[in-house]
Design a protein around this motif. Structure first.
Motif, short mmCIF file in Angstrom:
data_model
loop_
_atom_site.label_atom_id
_atom_site.label_comp_id
_atom_site.label_asym_id
_atom_site.label_seq_id
_atom_site.Cartn_x
_atom_site.Cartn_y
_atom_site.Cartn_z
N GLU A 1 61.14 72.63 60.32
CA GLU A 1 60.33 73.35 61.31
C GLU A 1 58.96 73.67 60.74
OE1 GLU A 1 62.38 76.82 62.75
OE2 GLU A 1 64.02 75.57 63.51
N GLU B 1 57.50 72.20 58.31
CA GLU B 1 56.78 70.93 58.17
C GLU B 1 56.12 70.54 59.48
OE1 GLU B 1 55.96 68.43 55.70
OE2 GLU B 1 56.20 70.39 54.73
N ALA B 2 56.89 70.65 60.56
CA ALA B 2 56.35 70.28 61.87
C ALA B 2 55.18 71.18 62.25
CB ALA B 2 57.47 70.38 62.92
N LYS C 1 52.29 70.18 60.21
CA LYS C 1 51.78 68.88 60.66
C LYS C 1 51.03 69.05 62.00
CE LYS C 1 53.41 64.30 62.03
NZ LYS C 1 53.01 64.50 63.44
N ASN C 2 51.61 69.82 62.89
CA ASN C 2 50.97 70.08 64.19
C ASN C 2 49.61 70.73 63.99
OD1 ASN C 2 53.02 69.03 65.72
ND2 ASN C 2 54.08 71.01 65.95
N ASP D 1 56.48 73.59 68.03
CA ASP D 1 56.53 72.13 68.15
C ASP D 1 57.02 71.71 69.54
OD1 ASP D 1 56.14 69.54 67.25
OD2 ASP D 1 58.22 69.36 66.60
#
Lengths: 891, 194, 301
Positions: free
Chosen positions: A858, A860-861, A864-865, B120
């Motif tokens: 999570e 990481e996402a 990255k986002n 996300d």
């Protein structure tokens, strides 16, 4: 048990004989031996003479014999087709020596006889119904007459049948026949009870039970009557019902009267009932005392009500059915002084129910029924008090049944009446007879009905009345032990007022308590739950009161507040928020009026137009035109407005002050809401009020909010509120913002500190760089952010370590995008680089995302986002300047 | 129904009984059980009763915590408190659900964007401001076929937003573009629902 | 003509009585009193009885006789007291004087105005019968005898009075009923219609039946024998009625073996009939009331 075994034995033996004789009988038929056939048929039928069987077993035997009799019928039909005159058979079977088999055979031949049309149906039927008198044994007679009814069913000279005619007879003969069979059957049935016994109570009971089992044998006749095609309402009224009622009334048998009246109601058509309601009701008053007349009346009422609902024009209004029922009920009560209060109430309840369904909206009828009850109870109370002087000086109280009925009486009309209940003067007077708990129940139902109806309370009198009615929902019974017990349960439930998690703990504690100490815990929980539901329901009432006139509206709220304030304090949490929020909603309307009035004041002094704001939805302009002009109210803030915003805020302040000691978090939240409302008033005059509310919230925070979760929530709300505010003096804003930031920095846990300080940074840069009039202190922004980064770095041990960095990075991004001058690309690039380093470190140490792989994914996402976002911004073409600035960030 | 795909009802900030006596009738009559597959609620139900009503509407009910839910200790299911955020996957769409009072400044797109990144998600649904709006970049929010967003009501008014009492938004079963008081922030431009 | 031949060779002759129009004549089943029944020609009282007596010789024989006669006898027999036969009628007709018959011979006879005052009757103790008896008297051999029984029946005019039987009976404070039979006199194919009203019922009645009883008294003086016989039991009610109940009664007589009522037949016997209404209570006590009814013959058969 022994009885059952005997029954089985007797029944088996009888069945065996029936089968045996039936076998010989059919053999004789095959040999065309009439004499033999009749002999064996008689022998078979002789088994029905038994006195050993209970109704149930006898019925089984009877059905078996009936099966066999069908062969006899076929045989006779065959003989008739061969040319044998049926009259010969008719005579022949009568030589049978025993009356019961003889009559069964006679009826069987008679069926063939009528069908053959060799003799008038009328005469044969008359003969049968008369001859059947030979069986006077109640059970055997009932079954015989049932057989008669069954065989004759399709052979009556009804309209449209081949049996009708000058010779065969008319429908009159048909119903005369059934009526006679009915009355004979009924007499037999009634006689079962009258038979002298050894007067054992057990015997009586058993007999009654047996009679119940046999009642259908009597009722079938009524069904047959109702099936006659040729009978119309007029005939029914003139010739049939009077005879039925005569039979019913004269049999003087409680069971029969109850059953038959019910049967009449069920079996015949609605039109018939409408045509004969007077007759029927007259009979109702003549029934035995023990007959449940109410159930019968309810039966008719239900039918009529259903019918009226389906065919609104079907009941002629001149019939005044309600009056007829009412008269009937009055007469009953008059003639039966022995009726218990409960029964009186129940009768009235059915009357009320009828009025509700048949005459929706007829308040007069409802009030009448309620009034009857109130009178009955008042009489009872008076009688009681007279006695009480001598016997026992206890106050008059209804028993539980009575309470239940009154409760129902009062609850029934609610669904369809809702607020109209206030127009029924007897409603309130009846309510008084109920104990507190029941009144509370009625109150709850009343509230629900009001909400379901979506009616609004718009005059003060109604508001007062309604609140008065629901007083038992609001507060506890004065000097009641029960009430305090409930209160305790509630308080226990609300100890964890600080937050949800605490409530959860409390729940666990409760659960363990109930595990240890039996079921007390769960009932207490149930009580608390119920109380909570009621209080929430009560809260909704605030929004049902509405007036286009803000002064009036405020009066409503004041009345409600007065009532709510009398409740135990632990209930404030439910009832005060709606009051507070409704008042804040009202503030906006009042403010509009004030603004309009101020404007108008300036423009057209002396305008004496006296109207008040006509409608709530009116635009401000409209309000400006006619919402002013009330003269010379010097003392008031604004002419024409009795209760100004200031007054409203004062009320809010008072309410919150009384709420605060018990529910700090809630009060804090509402103080902030109030602050926002004051801020929205868009006037300097209110910024102090707004400031005061925020200050109150801060004080509460300092004194009462101790657990970290609540602190975070409170801080978030405070920051949000301050960010929303537009009218503080800069110094005040600065002071408050600084205070909040200090609170944030003093939080116990590092991650909390990190987050909240980052949030607080927003206080110092409101809006965009290019937006004027906002508070901008870029230096403080970067201070906060930098402090957050440092704090995050100290959270190595925390699982939120990385997440915090990404979070703070996003705050940086926000300010960067806003154009906060202190937040430069250097910071961003450095932070990104820093985070990348951390990631690499973590990868080296753990060889991959070690703890909680999903959590790591999570983060990481998220990261990255965030980077994707920066990259996206770099390529954004519609805002060149922004794209350029983002390009400076190194990712 | 199948040709329209799954219906999703989005609503929030009911504030019953705090700010209103009931869900407005016009809107209430559309809340028919078994019409929707999902109910997404941005919080501030304030009372159990409202939660029960939502649960009766659809098999999947997702609720996050509102600011008033926090403040009223007894208004929430104590055994399983609502979370602050929730991600719901419907079809291929990741929907983020959050009341929004936690995101500062309230109702600001840039801030909400941050939350969308954190969660996300493709679409972020938030409430709190009591305003009907679609994020400025969303344009006509037409979800991909098979996804429908119902629309939202705003029963109470007042509070964090403009404080106006509004009529509830109309339902957008056909998805011509939802108008809502929850803020739907679209994040990824590449998804085909632009 | 030898004794030997007589003993060994069988009868020399047979005697037959052939009644005029026997095939067309109505016949009636009659009990002979020992359980056997015969189908016999039926005559009315005033009818003459005529016919032919045939004497049929065995082939090649002759018959020597002292005279041939025919008698018509009406007799009342006491069955218990065998031999007690009283002939109330005995008419004799000489058919032939003494002589020898060499071939079959027929004699016609006719009792044109014979007195047949009573109906044939077979009872328990008494029988009234009519018969023709032909006797061929012989000197050395036994007489040849042939008998032919007849049934005599008379019909009565339909009685003018149709008055019914109505009666109120009871046991004080226990049972009070009123019953009604539609007539006093019934012909043998008649239907008895009746009603039983219960005016007071304080006993637990189980059922009610109607019996027809025949009472026959036979003999004279000290030797009178009375016999009662229940000819039929007909249940008319099952179960206990209550006060005010009215139970219908209908009994077809045709299937019952009745005779007309006979009063003092030749001063030797009487046959009377009674309707017996019986109520049986739960302890099987019987309450009854007998009522004489007159049966008569309306038509032959």
């Amino acid at each position: 048990m022994a009885l059952n075994i005997d029954q089985t034995k007797f029944l088996e033996e009888a069945m065996r004989k029936v089968k045996e004789q039936a076998f010989y009988m059919k053999h004789a038929m095959d040999n065309e031996d009439l004499k033999g056939t009749l002999t064996h048929a008689s022998d078979m039928l002789r088994e029905l003479r038994t006195g050993l069987l209970t109704p149930k077993s006898y019925y089984e035997l009877y059905m078996k014999v009936l099966d066999e009799l069908r062969y006899v019928e076929d045989y006779f039909t065959g003989l008739q087709k061969q040319g044998k005159p049926v009259v010969e058979l008719y005579e022949k079977v009568q030589s049978c020596g025993n009356v019961l088999p003889r009559l069964y055979l006679l009826i069987t031949v008679a069926g063939v006889y009528i069908k053959s049309l060799e003799a008038p149906a009328r005469d044969i039927l008359k003969d049968l119904v008369e001859m059947s008198k030979g069986v006077q044994h109640p059970m055997r007679g009932l079954f015989l007459r049932n057989y008669l009814s069954q065989v004759s069913r399709d052979k009556l000279p009804d309209v449209g049948t081949p049996y009708e005619g000058e010779e065969g007879g008319s429908v009159q003969d048909a119903y005369e026949f059934i009526l006679q069979n009915f009355s004979e059957a009924n007499r037999l049935w009634c006689r079962m009870q009258q038979q002298p016994t050894n007067a054992h109570n057990k015997d009586k009971k058993r007999r009654e039970k047996e009679r119940q089992e046999l009642r259908i044998l009597v009722g079938t006749n009524l069904v047959r009557l109702s099936q006659l095609q040729g009978v119309e309402a007029a005939t029914y009224k003139e010739h049939i019902l009077p005879r039925l009622l005569e039979q019913v009334v004269q049999c003087k048998d409680t069971l029969a009267q109850s059953y038959l009246m019910e049967c009449i109601v069920q079996v015949f058509g609605d039109e018939f009932h409408i045509a004969t309601l007077d007759l029927f009701l007259a009979a109702c008053t003549q029934l035995k005392e023990k007959v449940n007349v109410r159930a019968i009346l309810e039966g008719v009422m239900d039918r009529l009500a259903t019918f009226a609902e389906a065919n609104p024009a079907a009941i002629p209004p001149h019939l005044r059915t309600f009056d007829m029922f009412n008269t009937c009920v009055s007469k009953l009560l008059e003639e039966r002084p022995g009726y218990s209060v409960v029964e009186v109430l129940r009768l009235q309840a059915s009357l009320l129910n009828y009025a509700l369904h048949s005459f929706p909206g007829n308040l007069e009828y409802l009030n009448l029924a309620l009034g009857n009850c109130a009178t009955a109870l008042a009489d009872k109370r008076a009688a009681h008090q007279e006695q009480a002087v001598i016997v026992a000086p206890l106050p008059f109280a209804l028993d539980s049944e009575g309470v239940e009925v009154v409760e129902r009486l009062l609850t029934l009309p609610l669904a369809c009446l809702a607020l109209k209940v206030l127009e029924l003067p007897h409603f309130a007077s009846l309510l008084e007879f109920l104990p507190w708990a029941s009144r509370r129940q009625v109150g709850v139902t009343l509230l629900q009905a009001v909400y379901n109806s979506r009616a609004k309370l718009s005059d003060l009198e109604s508001v007062e009345k309604l609140l008065e009615m629901v007083v038992p929902v609001i507060k506890e019974e004065p000097s009641s032990v029960l009430g305090s017990e409930e209160g305790q349960a509630l308080r226990r439930q609300q100890n964890g007022e600080g937050g949800v998690e605490d409530a959860e703990e409390e729940d666990e504690a409760g659960a363990s308590r109930s595990r240890g100490g039996g079921s007390t815990g769960s009932t207490e929980n149930g009580k608390a739950r119920r109380l909570e539901e009621e209080q929430l329901l009560l809260g909704r009432l605030v929004h049902v009161m509405a007036s286009p006139d803000t002064d009036m509206h405020f009066r409503f709220l004041t009345v409600a507040r007065r009532h709510f304030s009398e409740a135990p304090k632990d209930r404030f949490q439910y009832t005060f928020p709606p009051l507070v929020l409704a008042t804040l909603q009202l503030v906006q309307r009042v403010r509009r009026r004030e603004v309009a009035a101020e404007g108008a004041d300036g423009k057209q002094e002396g305008d004496t137009q006296g109207g008040r704001a006509a409608s709530e939805g009116a635009s401000e302009q409209a309000a400006a035109e006619d919402g002013n002009g009330v003269l010379g109210l010097k003392k008031r803030d604004v002419p024409g407005v009795q209760f100004g915003c200031r007054k409203l805020f004062q009320a809010v302040h008072e309410m919150l002050t009384s709420l605060a000691p018990h529910f700090a978090n809630l009060a804090l939240k509402l103080f902030l809401e109030a602050a926002q409302a004051a801020d929205r008033c868009e006037a300097d005059a209110f910024k102090l009020i707004s400031y005061e509310f925020v200050t109150q919230a801060f004080l509460l925070y300092e004194d009462e909010v101790t657990d970290s979760k609540s602190q975070i929530r409170a801080l978030t709300a405070m920051i949000g509120t301050l960010l929303q505010a537009r009218h503080f003096d800069e110094s005040d804003y600065d002071a408050l913002s600084t205070k909040v930031t200090q609170y944030a920095a003093k939080l116990l846990k590092k991650p909390d500190q990190c987050r909240m300080v980052a949030l607080a940074s927003h206080l110092f840069f409101v809006g965009r760089a290019d937006e004027p009039g906002h508070y901008h202190d870029p230096k403080r922004v970067i201070e906060c952010l930098q402090r957050s980064v440092k704090t995050a770095d100290m959270c190595m041990a925390s699982s939120q370590h990385m997440h915090l960095f990404v979070e703070v990075l996003n705050h940086y991004l926000y300010f960067y995008e806003c154009g906060c001058p202190t937040v430069t690309e250097k910071y961003l690039s450095a932070l990104v680089a820093f985070i990348n380093d951390k990631r690499n470190e973590a990868a080296l140490v753990g060889g991959g995302p070690a703890e909680g792989s999903s959590r790591a994914a999570e983060i990481e996402a998220y990261y990255k986002n965030t980077l994707d976002y920066i990259r996206l911004k770099k390529t954004q073409t519609d805002n060149k300047e922004l794209a350029d600035r983002f390009s400076a960030i190194q990712v | 129904m199948a040709e329209f795909g799954e219906l999703v009802l989005v609503l929030g900030d009911l504030h019953i009984p705090h700010r209103a006596a009931a869900i407005p009738e016009k809107f209430n009559c559309m809340l028919v059980p078994n019409k929707m597959q999902h109910v997404l609620c941005t919080g501030n139900l304030v009372s159990h009763e409202q939660l029960e009503e939502l649960k009766a509407l659809a098999p999947n009910v997702h609720v996050v915590r509102g600011d008033m839910d926090e403040a009223c200790p007894s208004s929430l299911p104590a055994s399983a408190p609502f979370p602050d955020t929730k991600v719901v996957t419907i079809g291929e769409l990741r929907l983020g659900l959050c009341h929004g009072h936690q995101v500062l400044p309230w109702g600001e797109a840039a801030a909400l964007d941050g939350l969308a990144r954190e969660l996300d998600v493709d679409v972020l649904i938030t409430g709190h401001t009591h305003k009907q709006q679609v994020s400025e970049r969303g344009g006509a929010l037409v979800p991909e076929p098979g996804q429908h967003l119902g629309s939202i009501l705003e029963p109470g008014g007042g509070g964090g937003g403009g404080g106006e009492r509004r009529c509830p938004a109309s339902f957008c079963w056909q998805c011509r573009g939802p108008r809502s008081c929850a803020t739907c922030t679209r994040r990824r431009s590449r998804v085909p629902w632009t | 003509m030898s004794l030997f031949g007589n003993l060994v060779g069988g009868p020399q002759a047979r005697v037959n009585i052939k009644l005029t129009g026997i095939d067309q004549r109505m016949k009636k089943e009659m009990s002979s009193g020992r359980g056997t029944t015969h189908l016999l020609p039926l005559y009315q009282a005033h009818e003459g009885v005529g016919g032919i007596v045939e004497v049929i010789l065995a082939p090649g024989k002759k018959l020597e006789h002292l005279g041939i006669k025919i008698e018509l006898v009406g007799a009342i027999e006491m069955l218990q007291d065998r031999g007690s036969v009283h002939e109330f009628t005995n008419l004799v007709k000489e058919l032939d004087t003494a002589g020898v018959l060499f071939s079959d011979k027929q004699y016609t006879f006719d009792f044109a105005t014979v007195d047949k005052p009573y109906d044939s009757y077979t009872g328990l103790n008494v029988r009234l019968r009519y018969f023709l008896k032909v006797t061929v008297t012989r000197q050395y051999a036994p007489n040849l005898v042939a008998e032919q029984e007849l049934v005599v029946q008379s019909t009565t005019q339909v009685p003018e009075s149709h008055s019914s039987i109505k009666m109120e009976v009871g046991i004080e404070d226990c049972l009070h009923i009123e019953f009604e039979y539609d007539k006093q006199k019934y012909h043998l194919k008649d239907v008895i219609l009746g009603k039983i009203y219960f005016l007071l019922v304080r006993i637990k009645i189980k059922h009610m039946e109607l019996a027809i009883i025949r009472r026959e008294s036979a003999g004279t003086g000290a030797n009178v024998m009375n016999e009662s016989e229940t000819l039929c039991k007909f249940e008319v009610m099952d179960g206990a009625p209550v006060k005010g109940e009215c139970i219908p009664l209908r009994l077809f007589l045709s299937s019952i073996a009745l005779t007309p009522t006979y009063r003092s037949v030749n001063n030797r016997f009487s046959v009377r009939y009674y309707l017996n209404l019986v109520l049986v209570d739960e302890e099987d006590r019987r309450y009854f009331k007998q009522q004489e009814v007159i049966f008569y013959n309306k038509e032959l058969g």
